[in-house]
Write an enzyme that holds these catalytic residues in place. Structure first.
Site, PDB file in Angstrom:
ATOM      1  N   HIS A  64       3.569   1.942  -8.288  1.00 62.04           N
ATOM      2  CA  HIS A  64       3.103   1.027  -9.328  1.00 62.04           C
ATOM      3  C   HIS A  64       1.662   0.590  -9.077  1.00 62.04           C
ATOM      4  CE1 HIS A  64       7.459  -0.082 -10.628  1.00 62.04           C
ATOM      5  NE2 HIS A  64       6.988   0.949 -11.298  1.00 62.04           N
ATOM      6  N   HIS A  72      10.407   4.772  -5.536  1.00 62.05           N
ATOM      7  CA  HIS A  72      11.499   3.873  -5.908  1.00 62.05           C
ATOM      8  C   HIS A  72      12.852   4.575  -5.964  1.00 62.05           C
ATOM      9  CE1 HIS A  72       7.770   2.295  -7.834  1.00 62.05           C
ATOM     10  NE2 HIS A  72       8.182   1.183  -7.262  1.00 62.05           N
ATOM     11  N   GLU A  83      13.420   0.936  -9.118  1.00 64.51           N
ATOM     12  CA  GLU A  83      14.301   0.984  -7.943  1.00 64.51           C
ATOM     13  C   GLU A  83      15.715   0.550  -8.305  1.00 64.51           C
ATOM     14  OE1 GLU A  83      15.152  -1.458  -3.855  1.00 64.51           O
ATOM     15  OE2 GLU A  83      13.052  -1.306  -4.475  1.00 64.51           O
ATOM     16  N   THR A 143      14.521  -3.994  -2.695  1.00 59.92           N
ATOM     17  CA  THR A 143      13.798  -4.118  -1.420  1.00 59.92           C
ATOM     18  C   THR A 143      12.587  -5.022  -1.499  1.00 59.92           C
ATOM     19  OG1 THR A 143      12.516  -2.106  -1.890  1.00 59.92           O
ATOM     20  CG2 THR A 143      14.544  -1.855  -0.595  1.00 59.92           C
ATOM     21  N   CYS A 190      12.961  -5.272   2.409  1.00 59.96           N
ATOM     22  CA  CYS A 190      12.348  -4.504   3.497  1.00 59.96           C
ATOM     23  C   CYS A 190      11.435  -5.383   4.357  1.00 59.96           C
ATOM     24  CB  CYS A 190      11.592  -3.297   2.955  1.00 59.96           C
ATOM     25  SG  CYS A 190       9.960  -3.664   2.302  1.00 59.96           S
ATOM     26  N   ASN A 227       6.450  -6.355  -6.418  1.00 56.71           N
ATOM     27  CA  ASN A 227       6.151  -7.058  -5.173  1.00 56.71           C
ATOM     28  C   ASN A 227       4.797  -7.754  -5.232  1.00 56.71           C
ATOM     29  OD1 ASN A 227       4.055  -5.443  -3.271  1.00 56.71           O
ATOM     30  ND2 ASN A 227       5.212  -3.967  -4.454  1.00 56.71           N
ATOM     31  N   SER A 248       1.577  -1.283  -3.117  1.00 56.82           N
ATOM     32  CA  SER A 248       1.068  -0.068  -3.753  1.00 56.82           C
ATOM     33  C   SER A 248      -0.447  -0.082  -3.930  1.00 56.82           C
ATOM     34  CB  SER A 248       1.734   0.117  -5.131  1.00 56.82           C
ATOM     35  OG  SER A 248       3.120   0.271  -5.003  1.00 56.82           O
TER      36      SER A 248
END
Length: 277
Positions: free
Chosen positions: A41, A73, A125, A161, A189, A219, A261
């Site tokens: 992304h 993802h 994801e 995640t 994660c 994220n 990303s």
């Protein structure tokens, strides 16, 4: 302006692996290369890959050739199977952290468990994880979703995640209170843990936070949301061109963080631009 750059900013392990895998295929020049869905992304990275001839595939075609890279993802297993049956070479660049979540779901799904996924319903994801959970999969994005939640069978709870730690904790506690006995797996994660913790600490020491990353990156947006929740003025930008010097010049110290990303070259450009204010 003084600029403080977060230690954990930019490509995480899974994103770096996916990008490096794709670039190695480009260098090998072994026929056409596509990614199934956007590889990551970040529009600037996707533009760079497009310039190198990498196309984005959104549907499984009836007939295609070359190599198809599974995005970081992941994808539903049925979609991967159809790609393989279609005759293309499939290069699976799913993040190992996402593969771990998929494996947990597969294990318990075979034992008759319902899977509750705490995440963004439309995120790539989560779509892939739901493919592993099958008809027994449920997505919960916010506490209000629990009003319609019904769990009549043994269940597990996993997380996207890149989910916010606080949100995951609140939702799982509420689920367990209503439906005792579920198995909870915190599958956020380690990279996400570190970034979110660092933002919380930075916001105590800086005047404003600049978050660098794609607007469609979950994220990245969560880092900005955490800062906003701590009443820290926050600016979310994709590149240095989006910085607003007139608004930023009133601050003495700016923190900079970036989504998983976001490539290093964009982060450097943003830091340099901020230091010149």
């Amino acid at each position: 302006m003084k600029v403080v750059l977060a230690r954990h900013a930019g490509f995480c392990m899974g994103v770096r692996r996916a990008v490096e895998t794709t670039l190695k295929l480009v260098d090998s020049r072994q026929g056409p290369i596509s990614t199934f869905g956007p590889l990551i992304h970040n529009p600037q990275v996707l533009e760079m890959l497009e310039e190198k001839g990498v196309k984005v595939m959104e549907e499984v075609p009836a007939d295609t050739k070359g190599t198809v890279v599974i995005r970081a993802h992941g994808v539903p297993p049925e979609r991967k199977r159809r790609l393989e049956e279609g005759g293309v070479v499939v290069e699976d660049a799913t993040c190992p952290r996402v593969v771990k979540v998929q494996a947990i779901i597969d294990k318990y799904q075979k034992e008759g468990y319902t899977t509750v996924i705490v995440g963004d319903r439309d995120h790539a994801e989560v779509e892939g994880l739901m493919g592993h959970a099958g008809a027994a999969g449920i997505v919960v994005s916010r506490l209000t979703d629990l009003d319609e939640l019904k769990l009549d069978h043994p269940y597990i709870v996993v997380s996207q995640t890149t989910q916010d730690e606080k949100v995951f904790r609140e939702i799982t506690e509420a689920i367990l209170e209503r439906f005792p006995g579920g198995k909870v797996f915190n599958t956020i994660c380690d990279s996400t843990h570190k970034r979110q913790d660092e933002v919380r600490k930075m916001c105590q020491e800086i005047d404003t936070l600049v978050v660098v990353g794609g607007r469609n990156s979950a994220n990245t947006k969560r880092l900005a949301e955490i800062a906003h929740g701590l009443n820290c003025p926050v600016f979310l930008v994709e590149t240095e061109d989006e910085l607003e010097p007139e608004k930023l010049k009133k601050f003495q110290c700016a923190g900079v963080t970036a989504g998983a990303s976001t490539p290093a070259w964009i982060i450097r450009q943003v830091v340099t631009a901020l230091e010149s204010i």
